[in-house]
Design an enzyme around this catalytic site. Structure first.
Site, mmCIF file in Angstrom:
data_model
loop_
_atom_site.group_PDB
_atom_site.id
_atom_site.type_symbol
_atom_site.label_atom_id
_atom_site.label_comp_id
_atom_site.label_asym_id
_atom_site.label_seq_id
_atom_site.Cartn_x
_atom_site.Cartn_y
_atom_site.Cartn_z
ATOM 1 N N CYS A 1 9.780 12.930 -1.652
ATOM 2 C CA CYS A 1 9.169 12.290 -0.481
ATOM 3 C C CYS A 1 9.564 10.821 -0.405
ATOM 4 O O CYS A 1 9.513 10.215 0.660
ATOM 5 C CB CYS A 1 7.646 12.457 -0.495
ATOM 6 S SG CYS A 1 6.897 11.988 -2.047
ATOM 7 N N GLU B 1 -0.809 13.530 0.932
ATOM 8 C CA GLU B 1 0.467 12.913 0.546
ATOM 9 C C GLU B 1 1.561 13.704 1.251
ATOM 10 O O GLU B 1 1.969 14.771 0.787
ATOM 11 C CB GLU B 1 0.654 12.962 -0.976
ATOM 12 C CG GLU B 1 -0.354 12.141 -1.753
ATOM 13 C CD GLU B 1 -0.117 10.641 -1.662
ATOM 14 O OE1 GLU B 1 0.857 10.223 -1.007
ATOM 15 O OE2 GLU B 1 -0.908 9.889 -2.251
#
Length: 457
Positions: free
Chosen positions: A248, A214
């Protein structure tokens, strides 16, 4: 922790797996339910600790612990549902089934920006699948890592189970490298920058290991001329300024149709001016500091590069004169869609506002960056919505309509494409990443028919 501590912890975790794997999945789910309840009881104090150590505002710290609680609830239900199909065999007297088993030891390396939730997504699902976990949190949020691990350990030990089922080694790059290279690590889940993620992926791949990545996001919000601006302004503000731009899923690019560009910029600048900046523990604060002094330097460098490449700073762009790593939330206009700085993910509250004319070009601009995590459009056009969701629309793992890029729900798989790493965590069928699949054929007849009708005599 040092490498000797790491070695001891891996051995203890592997021993604990022998106990944990024998427990039926629904009973593992019951333990995870108790972990969720234990976190609920400590949610405010743990949220305070997240706020103190990471720097996000208190309500976001509490919200992050709530995500772990929610994914525990989700995992409890999942513990009674995981499994594979019984498939029709082409051979008489044969059964064809899919069996799913735990991979074993799951290493979880998490980042500073979500020091609780990301571990929660991984550990709750990994645990009900029958795995044990070894966690390495960010070195700058080690108090949070220790607190969470102690809460989990008490639940495990109260159930007469080894605390090593959820182990922790605090440390830096030496521990992370050891985890990536260690063949005893059956799955390595890494959350962090694309640069470090690439190094981790190569180390894991070199030993034919399994990784779940990720990584970065350079997320865009696209606003068409028919958009509801009452939704757009708060959405863009939350997505760009929330967590001081250190998600993110933060919106870093805002594409505005040329017909509404100036109006939206004016309204957004007005909204930015009303953002309450201050102590993250203060209930009135909406926006706290950056995590480190290095982040402040990255912010200043990015603003300078944006100016050099032809951008105009509409608001923000400076360090705030107060103790701590505070910078002004910043809007930059006038850059081309392919300016180098626009294609760079700076983990700071800088929003690049860009003009577009046509749907086809702006969809292409959304997709032209190397990352592919989250994306949003604002429109009322039904045809456009389904084109956006389709094969020629967004190439991201998260594709939204009339909501911002950040704030994903735990029920859907979380993750992205391209340089975001391709991993998926939390909801949907993400549990499959934490297990290994066996295709099993059982002959319960007295004959030996071969597949595809082959005769071997």
């Amino acid at each position: 922790g040092n490498l000797e501590d790491y070695e001891e912890t891996v051995k203890k975790a592997k021993e604990a797996w022998k106990v944990w794997a024998d427990i039926p999945a629904p009973k593992r789910g019951e333990i995870v339910r108790q972990i969720g309840d234990a976190l609920r009881q400590k949610i405010k104090v743990l949220g305070s600790l997240v706020s103190l150590e990471m720097g996000k505002i208190f309500v976001e710290g509490v919200g992050e612990v709530q995500e772990y609680v929610d994914v525990c609830d989700y995992a409890v239900g999942l513990s009674r549902m995981i499994g594979g199909p019984i498939l029709p065999s082409e051979r008489p007297g044969h059964a064809l089934i899919e069996q799913w088993n735990p991979v074993g030891l799951v290493g979880v390396i998490t980042a500073f920006n979500f020091p609780v939730a990301v571990y929660g997504w991984n550990s709750a699902i990994a645990m009900i699948c029958g795995n044990v976990c070894l966690w390495k949190g960010a070195p700058t949020t080690s108090l949070v890592s220790v607190a969470v691990t102690k809460i989990i350990a008490k639940v495990l030990e109260d159930n007469k189970l080894p605390g090593a089922i959820c182990s922790l080694v605090c440390g830096g790059a030496d521990i992370g490298t050891a985890m990536a290279r260690d063949e005893r690590m059956d799955l390595l889940s890494f959350t962090g920058s694309t640069k470090v993620g690439k190094q981790v992926a190569l180390m894991v791949q070199e030993r034919f290991g399994r990784s779940l990545l990720e990584l970065g996001g350079n997320n865009a919000i696209i606003v068409f001329e028919d958009a509801d601006l009452n939704l757009v302004i708060p959405s863009a503000l939350f997505a760009a300024v929330g967590t001081a731009g250190q998600r993110c899923t933060t919106a870093r690019r805002l594409f505005l149709h040329e017909s509404i560009h100036d109006e939206v910029v004016a309204k957004l600048a007005k909204a930015y001016a009303q953002v309450r900046i201050g102590d993250p523990w203060d209930s009135d604060t909406l926006y706290g500091p950056l995590h480190t002094k290095e982040a402040v330097k990255m912010f200043l460098d990015a603003v300078e590069q944006a100016k050099q490449q032809g951008g105009s700073v509409v608001c923000g762009g400076k360090v705030i004169n107060r103790p701590g790593n505070y910078v002004e939330p910043t809007i930059v206009t006038g850059l081309p869609h392919n300016a180098p700085i626009v294609h760079t993910e700076t983990f700071a509250p800088i929003l690049y506002v860009l003009k577009f004319k046509e749907e086809e070009e702006v969809f292409a601009w959304n997709n032209e960056v190397k990352q592919g995590l989250s994306s949003s459009i604002f429109t009322k056009d039904l045809g456009r919505i389904f084109r956006w969701l389709g094969p020629k629309g967004s190439d991201c793992g998260i594709v939204n309509v009339n909501i911002p890029t950040s704030g994903a729900e735990i029920g859907g798989a979380f993750g992205g494409e391209k340089h975001t790493g391709g991993g998926r965590e939390s909801g949907s069928d993400s549990w499959k990443l934490y297990m290994r699949r066996s295709t099993c054929t059982i002959n319960y007849s007295k004959d030996l028919p071969l597949a595809q009708g082959i005769k071997f005599q």
